[in-house]
Design an enzyme around this catalytic site. Sequence first.
Site, PDB file in Angstrom:
ATOM      1  N   GLY A 228      39.928  45.372  33.262  1.00 33.67           N
ATOM      2  CA  GLY A 228      39.262  44.384  34.087  1.00 33.67           C
ATOM      3  C   GLY A 228      40.052  43.099  34.153  1.00 33.67           C
ATOM      4  CB  CYS A 338      46.322  55.577  65.993  1.00 32.94           C
ATOM      5  SG  CYS A 338      47.967  55.469  66.699  1.00 32.94           S
TER       6      CYS A 338
END
Length: 413
Positions: A228, A338
């Site tokens: 973390g 795309c």
Amino acid sequence: MIQLHNNHYQIGGIDIDTLCKTYDTPIYVYDTAIIKRQYETLTKAFASCNTRIKFACKALNNINILRYFKQLGAGLDTVSIQEVWVGLKAGFEPHEIIYTPNCVSMEEIELAVQAGVQINIDNLSVLEQFGTKYGSTIPVCIRINPHVMAGGNINISTGHIDSKFGISIYQMRHAERIVNSLKMHVNGLHMHTGSDIVDVDIFLRAADILFEQTQYFKDLEFIDFGSGFKVPYKPDDYYTDMQELGEKLSKRFLEFCKEYGRDLQLSFEPGKFLVSQCGTFLVKVNVLKQTTAAMFVGVDSGLNHLIRPMFYNAYHHITNVSNPGGKERIYTVVGYICETDTFGWDRKLSEVHEGDILAFSNAGAYGNTMASNYNSRFRPAEVMVHEGKHYLIRKRENIDDLLRNQVELEEFK
Ligand SMILES: *Cc1c(COP(=O)(O)O)cnc(C)c1O
């Protein structure tokens, strides 16, 4: 990490131009000196405890990087049986590998037992099945969920109430029942509350909650605080102050060991902290495209290679390494996929020309490991810079790689 030297951008002392000419673009480049720096920052911060660092290899899984971690003295944190296999192949001893899966089948866990690695369980039902099968013969670690909301993005926070990870601290009495009834040997307690925790006090609060759970388990050998840790992504970004965390948590941990009556091992399993900054992703500018709303820079890559901006809204600093010191202008940097595929809106880059090389910083963690073949693109090559030399450590894919597992039916030929 890129450095400017005599008006040329370099990685680990090698000109970026040389790297791009040698390997073409797009490429991921990893500088081992940065890995070493980060590893040593962490080990120094916790030098007063019996500390073990296990690299979370889902962040970066190239076998040469894993071997480099082995040389530094690290262990390995794995989340799938496949990562276990790669880790063993890289040369880690089974006992140096912790396996922390989530929602996998009992069959997969059995394979990990056969591989001899440390098993970490995060579900009461699995704990009971495991104990029924193995009793006291195979030690297990238990992953708790401390219900501390931490972490930068809900998708990478794992300690909160809605999370699927860990066994709730409110279920520890039940866990204890299972463990005692089946005479299981619980040798570790673990938590991983998510990524990007900047507040040392939140970490300490979660640690205290974990310490409280040790009352249920008498044979512990290690405490694993997961990870973390946050590193800076932007200039002036927040990051985990490792020295402060080291001082405060070490002190607390040593006090706890006294209370518990035994010297336990303290472990961490960082991914991002160890490898985010070592990595740079290099791409080439294909086109400049002025629209009514923006000046787009279109590069020879996309979310198929670096998905973090689109997936987590992550910021990756972008530098035009072909024009050091050039006049700054505002650009929106996009990929060739795309669908909407934006790396960064409204970035100030030194004036960009078609053919320039752009560098994305902090690309070592969750860059190439999250790459895909979307749009039938080849995944990029990986390069390691080590002690002044550069090495190709993963080839760019080719058309055979793309088609490798496709089965061509005679009927349609
Ligand atoms: C992903 C993960 C880590 C590493 O997290 P970072 O934020 O990259 O440091 C550590 N432990 C477990 C169990 C994980 O799933």
